[in-house]
Design a protein around this motif. Structure first.
Motif, short mmCIF file in Angstrom:
data_model
loop_
_atom_site.label_atom_id
_atom_site.label_comp_id
_atom_site.label_asym_id
_atom_site.label_seq_id
_atom_site.Cartn_x
_atom_site.Cartn_y
_atom_site.Cartn_z
N ARG A 1 47.42 77.29 58.31
CA ARG A 1 46.73 78.48 57.80
C ARG A 1 47.51 79.09 56.62
O ARG A 1 46.94 79.45 55.61
CB ARG A 1 46.56 79.49 58.94
N ARG A 2 48.84 79.20 56.79
CA ARG A 2 49.68 79.74 55.70
C ARG A 2 49.60 78.84 54.46
O ARG A 2 49.50 79.31 53.34
CB ARG A 2 51.14 79.85 56.15
N GLN A 3 49.64 77.53 54.70
CA GLN A 3 49.55 76.58 53.59
C GLN A 3 48.20 76.71 52.87
O GLN A 3 48.13 76.68 51.64
CB GLN A 3 49.75 75.15 54.10
N GLN B 1 45.14 78.61 48.28
CA GLN B 1 44.07 79.46 47.76
C GLN B 1 44.61 80.41 46.69
O GLN B 1 44.00 80.59 45.64
CB GLN B 1 43.41 80.25 48.90
N GLU B 2 45.79 81.00 46.96
CA GLU B 2 46.40 81.90 45.98
C GLU B 2 46.77 81.16 44.70
O GLU B 2 46.55 81.66 43.59
CB GLU B 2 47.65 82.56 46.58
N LYS B 3 47.33 79.95 44.85
CA LYS B 3 47.66 79.13 43.67
C LYS B 3 46.39 78.82 42.87
O LYS B 3 46.39 78.89 41.65
CB LYS B 3 48.33 77.81 44.08
N TYR B 4 45.34 78.46 43.58
CA TYR B 4 44.07 78.15 42.91
C TYR B 4 43.56 79.36 42.14
O TYR B 4 43.16 79.25 40.98
CB TYR B 4 43.04 77.69 43.94
N LEU B 5 43.58 80.53 42.79
CA LEU B 5 43.09 81.74 42.12
C LEU B 5 43.96 82.11 40.91
O LEU B 5 43.43 82.52 39.87
CB LEU B 5 43.05 82.91 43.12
N THR C 1 45.72 79.98 39.09
CA THR C 1 45.42 78.97 38.07
C THR C 1 44.08 79.27 37.40
O THR C 1 43.96 79.16 36.18
CB THR C 1 45.40 77.56 38.69
N GLN C 2 43.10 79.64 38.20
CA GLN C 2 41.79 79.99 37.65
C GLN C 2 41.89 81.19 36.72
O GLN C 2 41.31 81.22 35.65
CB GLN C 2 40.79 80.27 38.79
N ALA C 3 42.66 82.20 37.12
CA ALA C 3 42.85 83.39 36.29
C ALA C 3 43.58 83.03 34.99
O ALA C 3 43.22 83.51 33.91
CB ALA C 3 43.62 84.46 37.05
N ASP C 4 44.61 82.17 35.10
CA ASP C 4 45.33 81.73 33.90
C ASP C 4 44.40 80.99 32.95
O ASP C 4 44.44 81.20 31.73
CB ASP C 4 46.50 80.81 34.27
#
Length: 187
Positions: A46-48, A53-57, A59-62
């Motif tokens: 779940r943590r992973q 998800q945070e990395k994806y968001l 990256t998407q924002a970048d």
């Protein structure tokens, strides 16, 4: 039955119950251990997943920011792309203003003509530096990619399909026709 036999039976029964109880506890402990491991593994997954998800968001924002910056830079480039040419044309504008001011003070039309010719040369040089070139159409074979025929005339001096006269100059900008030359073509 003797008391001794009864005691022995009780001891055996008690030993069996204790063994059964210990086996049940062992099974429960064994079952609890995999449940605890599964819960820990589930929590780790779940943590992973949350980190992914945070990395994806991020990256998407970048990427969105990069796209926005690129669009703004492209708009700015298009907006100010002609600034170099405009800067080169400012002296031409200054010379026209001086010529007009000088012609109001005196009636020397020869000087005015000379000043306008110099200003026209200066304008031509500025445009040539940017890649503008005048076409020479007179005497060339008619080519619809470079010439716009507005008249056809009889000519003994020229073969058929040859440009007899250039009515308006044509211009090339680098390797592209900016404006075709308006010409008279022989029949």
């Amino acid at each position: 039955m003797s008391k001794q036999t009864e005691k022995q039976d009780l001891n055996e029964q008690s030993a069996e119950e204790t063994a059964t109880y210990t086996e049940a506890e062992g099974f429960a402990a064994e079952e609890a251990a995999p449940e605890g491991e599964a819960a820990a593994e589930l929590e780790a997954l779940r943590r992973q997943a949350e980190e992914s998800q945070e990395k994806y968001l991020r990256t998407q924002a970048d990427f969105d920011n990069f796209r926005r910056r690129s669009r703004v830079e492209k708009e700015d480039f298009a907006k100010y792309a002609s600034s170099k040419l405009v800067e080169q044309l400012l002296p031409v504008l200054d010379n026209f203003e001086r010529a007009i001011a000088a012609s109001k003070d005196s009636q020397d039309f020869d000087s005015l003509l000379k000043g306008i010719e110099m200003t026209q040369r200066q304008l031509s040089q500025a445009l040539e530096q940017e890649g503008l070139a005048a076409m020479n159409a007179a005497g060339a074979a008619f080519n619809p990619e470079f010439h716009q025929a507005v008249m056809q005339v009889e000519s003994d001096e020229h073969d058929e399909g040859v440009v007899v006269e250039e009515l308006q100059k044509g211009y090339m900008f680098k390797d592209k026709v900016l404006r075709p030359a308006m010409v008279k073509v022989s029949k």
